[in-house]
Every structure is written in structure tokens, then in C-alpha cells.
Design a protein around this motif. Structure first.
Motif, PDB file in Angstrom:
ATOM      1  N   THR A 129       0.838  -1.214   0.000  1.00  9.17           N
ATOM      2  CA  THR A 129       0.000   0.000   0.000  1.00  9.17           C
ATOM      3  C   THR A 129       0.864   1.251   0.000  1.00  9.17           C
ATOM      4  O   THR A 129       0.624   2.193  -0.758  1.00  9.17           O
ATOM      5  CB  THR A 129      -0.925  -0.004   1.235  1.00  9.17           C
ATOM      6  OG1 THR A 129      -1.708  -1.184   1.218  1.00  9.17           O
ATOM      7  CG2 THR A 129      -1.836   1.200   1.240  1.00  9.17           C
ATOM      8  N   TYR A 151       2.451   1.651  -3.460  1.00  8.56           N
ATOM      9  CA  TYR A 151       1.509   2.162  -4.468  1.00  8.56           C
ATOM     10  C   TYR A 151       1.158   3.625  -4.222  1.00  8.56           C
ATOM     11  O   TYR A 151       0.967   4.401  -5.160  1.00  8.56           O
ATOM     12  CB  TYR A 151       0.247   1.303  -4.514  1.00  8.56           C
ATOM     13  CG  TYR A 151       0.485  -0.051  -5.162  1.00  8.56           C
ATOM     14  CD1 TYR A 151       1.272  -0.186  -6.293  1.00  8.56           C
ATOM     15  CD2 TYR A 151      -0.086  -1.196  -4.624  1.00  8.56           C
ATOM     16  CE1 TYR A 151       1.497  -1.416  -6.876  1.00  8.56           C
ATOM     17  CE2 TYR A 151       0.131  -2.440  -5.199  1.00  8.56           C
ATOM     18  CZ  TYR A 151       0.922  -2.542  -6.326  1.00  8.56           C
ATOM     19  OH  TYR A 151       1.131  -3.760  -6.908  1.00  8.56           O
ATOM     20  N   GLU A 159       4.054   5.570  -5.559  1.00  9.64           N
ATOM     21  CA  GLU A 159       3.969   5.588  -7.028  1.00  9.64           C
ATOM     22  C   GLU A 159       2.891   6.563  -7.494  1.00  9.64           C
ATOM     23  O   GLU A 159       3.101   7.322  -8.452  1.00  9.64           O
ATOM     24  CB  GLU A 159       3.673   4.177  -7.572  1.00  9.64           C
ATOM     25  CG  GLU A 159       4.817   3.212  -7.463  1.00  9.64           C
ATOM     26  CD  GLU A 159       5.954   3.540  -8.410  1.00  9.64           C
ATOM     27  OE1 GLU A 159       5.683   3.971  -9.545  1.00  9.64           O
ATOM     28  OE2 GLU A 159       7.115   3.386  -7.999  1.00  9.64           O
TER      29      GLU A 159
END
Length: 193
Positions: A41, A44, A47
Motif C-alpha cells: 500500500t 503504491y 507511485e
């Protein structure tokens, strides 16, 4: 004598150890799963934040490019306006000398007994109205205007008697021609733009 061995407490202890090991392993697996899930998590999210920063950078650059394009369009419009002004100034400059040539050729081609009463100019077209004492003078005037360097072949539109038949009122039209030097200057000015 019989020896009695009680195996139940040993099995109980083993079952308790296995149970404890299972729950510890289960807890460690759960912790490992939660830690991995949190790590994914977090990865991401990082990102997504990096992509949002890239998108924001692209949008900022796009706004700058749009601004530069608008500025270029405005500069091109100013350039076109200036080129049009230069063209108008060039035409006016050439028109100054053309007017002198027209008036000079009109006066030098004037035949005895002919008087001009009106001269109208629209662009390069000239319309001339005048009075002559007879038809021969009108013909001589047409030949004199045709020989002038500033005019094309004149076209007689009407001749009518005036004042009891003694005088002739005539109307003719012709176009201006650019002198050779002015034509060369205009051609070079058009090639430059």
C-alpha cells in the motif's frame, strides 16, 4: 509387577507445544501478511504521488507552452500588421510619383483646343471628361494619350455636341501604367515580403 506408564501428560504437552507453535506461526504469518500489505500500500501510494507530481509538471509545462503559443500568435499578428503597413507605405510612396507622372503626362499630351473639365481616379482607373472644338481634336487627344508612357490605350465612351454644335464634350477612360523603375521596385518589395 507391572509397571504403569502414563503417556497422556506427554501427549498433552506435545499437543500444547504444537498448538502454541501453530498460533505463533499463524501470528507471524498474519504479521508478515499485514506488514507486506502495508508495504505494498505504501509503495503504491508513493507511485501514485510520483505520478501526480509528473502530471502536475506536465500540466505546468503545457500551460507554459500554451502561453508561449498565444504569445507567438500575437507576435505573428503584429508582424502581419506591420507587413501590411509597409505594403501600404510602399504603395503610397509609389503613388506619389505616379500622381506626378499622371499629371505631367496629362498636361504634356494636351492638344490645342482641348480642355479637361473633370478627372476621376479610382485605383489605377482614370476617367476623363473634357471639351474640344471639333471631332478631329478629340481623335488627336486620344492618340496623344495613347502615346503617353503613364497610360494604357484610352477608350472613348461618348462624344456629344454642346453649345449649338460648336464644341464637343467627350468622356474617356484609361488605366495607369507603372513606370519601368517603379515596377522593378514594386517587384523587389513583393519578393522581400
Amino acid at each position: 509387577m507391572t509397571i504403569e506408564i502414563n503417556l497422556l501428560p506427554w501427549r498433552e504437552e506435545r499437543r500444547a507445544r504444537r498448538s502454541k507453535r501453530f498460533f505463533v506461526t499463524l501470528g507471524l504469518a498474519a504479521l508478515l501478511g499485514l506488514g507486506g500489505g502495508y508495504g505494498l500500500t505504501w509503495h503504491y501510494q508513493q507511485e501514485a504521488q510520483a505520478q501526480q507530481q509528473r502530471n502536475a509538471h506536465i500540466q505546468a509545462q503545457s500551460r507554459q507552452l500554451d502561453s508561449a503559443i498565444r504569445e507567438i500568435s500575437e507576435l505573428e499578428a503584429i508582424r502581419d500588421q506591420m507587413l501590411e503597413q509597409v505594403r501600404v507605405f510602399t504603395e503610397l510612396q509609389m503613388g506619389r510619383t505616379q500622381t506626378v507622372h499622371v499629371l505631367s503626362d496629362l498636361t504634356s499630351s494636351l492638344v490645342d483646343g482641348v480642355h479637361y473639365s473633370q478627372l476621376t481616379r479610382q485605383g489605377d482607373s482614370l476617367r476623363l471628361t473634357g471639351l474640344a472644338e471639333n471631332n478631329r481634336q478629340v481623335s488627336d487627344q486620344l492618340r496623344a494619350l495613347a502615346a503617353a508612357a503613364s497610360f494604357t490605350e484610352p477608350v472613348l465612351s461618348e462624344v456629344e455636341a454642346e453649345g449649338g454644335g460648336e464644341r464637343r464634350r467627350f468622356s474617356l477612360s484609361m488605366s495607369q501604367q507603372l513606370p519601368r523603375a517603379a515596377e522593378a521596385n514594386q517587384a523587389s518589395a513583393e519578393e522581400g515580403s
